[in-house]
Every structure is written in structure tokens, then in C-alpha cells.
Design an enzyme around this catalytic site. Structure first.
Site, PDB file in Angstrom:
ATOM      1  CB  ALA A 140      24.262  37.519  -9.135  1.00  0.00           C
ATOM      2  CG  HIS A 141      26.943  33.323  -8.888  1.00  0.00           C
ATOM      3  ND1 HIS A 141      27.660  33.138  -7.941  1.00  0.00           N
ATOM      4  CD2 HIS A 141      27.653  34.548  -9.591  1.00  0.00           C
ATOM      5  CE1 HIS A 141      28.887  33.987  -8.005  1.00  0.00           C
ATOM      6  NE2 HIS A 141      28.626  34.863  -8.676  1.00  0.00           N
ATOM      7  CG  ASP A 142      26.527  30.065  -5.992  1.00  0.00           C
ATOM      8  OD1 ASP A 142      26.115  29.088  -6.007  1.00  0.00           O
ATOM      9  OD2 ASP A 142      27.343  30.530  -6.865  1.00  0.00           O
TER      10      ASP A 142
END
Ligand code: UDP
Length: 223
Positions: A140-142
């Protein structure tokens, strides 16, 4: 005219799963299946699933305009050794990506990744060399993922997680979301066991299991 030669290094279980994805890529690039081989240092057969199996020296003695080799071996130190060997020999370390992989915004991914069917990588993510994301895993993000990291099937890596080089995350593990500036960190060469639920940092070289994930004790090892 000499052709490009493509190969999947490792003719065992994972290699046989990767080969059809590699074949699809070769066909999409206008190539033919006979340009695609297995490479294995201990071949058990000379043909597997329709593709020739050769030793590395046999591969490099072939006439080709360029070589593209995907390293389909789960053990990350072996992957690193082969990766460095290929680079030294001027061979391209090939990325394999199943057709239904989902990749969203601003993903930087170094060479040699193998992204199996149903993998999702969302936004603002950095991934190092020779990443393996097996069936149904997501990032998922980052997140920041180091070199030679391995995700077994269905790994759930939530946002703001840092995974250092050579970490191995086993089937069905869940890594809790970190915070911006305060990520959850999985250390170098750490191992996260099957189905573990990681809620805090895992130190370098440590194996964690269970829910919430905790270091594997010597007692547990004796069981
Ligand atoms: N292998 C190789 N060179 C090496 C190490 C392994 O060619 O330096 C091959 C090995 O002979 C086997 C495959 O890679 O065919 C690895 O298979 P394994 O069953 O260990 O793992 P997996 O298929 O799960 O990656």
C-alpha cells in the site's frame, strides 16, 4: 539476424509458475516461445513445460543480440549472487509482471522484480532490486522496500511501512499501517512467519510469528 534470448533462472516450483508469465511477455514483445529458456545450475530435466533447460554457461555461449534473465529463486542471497553475476556479464535482469497486476501512481521499482498474478502496488512506493511479490500480495501507499525482499503469497503490507534488504514475509502475513514519519520497520534479513500480524518494528535478523507477532523463542523452536 540474431535474436534476443529470454530466460527464467530457476527451473523448480516458482520458476515453473513464472515461466508462463514470461512467455506472455515475450509474445507481447513480438517474440516466439523458442526464444525463452530455463536456466538452472542443477538441471533435473532437459525440457520442462515446453522450454529447454540449460546451464548458465550454455546460455551465455548462445548467439544473441541481448539476454534478458528473470531470477525466479525464492532464496534471497542466491538471488543476489545471481543478480550480481548477470550484471557483471552485461546481461539484463528482466522484470516479469503478470497481466493483471495493478500499479498506481509514482512507483519506483528497480530491476528484476517478479510480480505474480493479482499483485497490487498502490501509490508513492519505492522498491529495490529483485523484489518478489507472490500471488495476491499487496503493497500500500508510501512504503519503501529494499533489495532482494520476498513476499510469499497473499502478504498484506499496509501503508507507511519500511522493509529492509533481504527480509522474507511469509504467506498471509499482515503488516500494520505505520504513520508518516513513523513507519513500521521490518529489519534487514528479518523473517515474518505465516499469518503473523506485525504491529510494531521487527529488528534486523529477527524472526517473528503469531498475532500480535513476537520473536520466535528458543522454546518455540524446540517444539
Ligand atoms: N538454483 C540454481 N542456482 C543456484 C541455486 C538454485 O540454478 O545457485 C536452482 C535449483 O537448482 C532449483 C531452483 O533454482 O531448480 C530453486 O528451487 P527451490 O526449490 O529451492 O526454490 P523455489 O522454486 O521455491 O524458488
Amino acid at each position: 539476424m540474431t535474436q534476443q534470448i529470454y530466460a527464467v533462472y530457476g527451473a523448480s516450483g516458482f520458476g515453473r509458475e513464472v515461466m508462463p508469465l514470461a512467455r506472455q511477455q515475450v509474445l507481447q514483445e513480438g517474440g516466439t516461445p523458442d526464444q525463452l529458456l530455463f536456466v538452472d545450475d542443477n538441471p533435473t530435466s532437459s525440457f520442462i513445460n515446453g522450454h529447454k533447460v540449460v546451464r548458465y554457461t550454455e546460455l551465455t555461449s548462445m548467439k544473441a543480440s541481448a539476454f534478458y534473465v528473470a531470477i525466479a529463486i525464492a532464496e534471497s542471497p542466491v538471488r543476489q549472487k545471481i543478480f550480481e553475476h548477470l550484471i557483471a556479464d552485461g546481461i539484463n535482469v528482466w522484470q516479469i509482471k503478470a497481466d493483471n497486476v495493478v500499479m498506481l501512481d509514482d512507483i519506483k521499482i528497480d530491476s528484476g522484480a517478479i510480480l505474480s498474478p493479482f499483485v497490487t502496488i498502490t501509490s508513492n512506493i519505492t522498491i529495490g532490486k529483485s523484489f518478489h511479490a507472490n500471488l495476491y500480495s499487496y503493497v500500500a501507499h508510501d512504503c519503501q522496500i529494499g533489495d532482494f525482499v520476498t513476499f510469499a503469497p497473499r502478504v498484506m503490507c499496509n501503508g507507511n511501512v519500511v522493509i529492509k534488504d533481504h527480509a522474507y514475509i511469509a504467506t498471509g502475513a499482515i503488516i500494520r499501517q505505520g504513520k508518516p514519519g513513523k513507519p513500521i520497520v521490518i529489519g534487514e534479513r528479518a523473517v515474518v512467519g505465516m499469518g503473523a500480524v506485525v504491529t510494531k518494528n521487527v529488528p534486523d535478523g529477527t524472526t517473528v510469528i503469531g498475532n500480535p507477532a513476537a520473536p520466535l523463542s528458543k522454546k518455540a523452536l524446540r517444539r
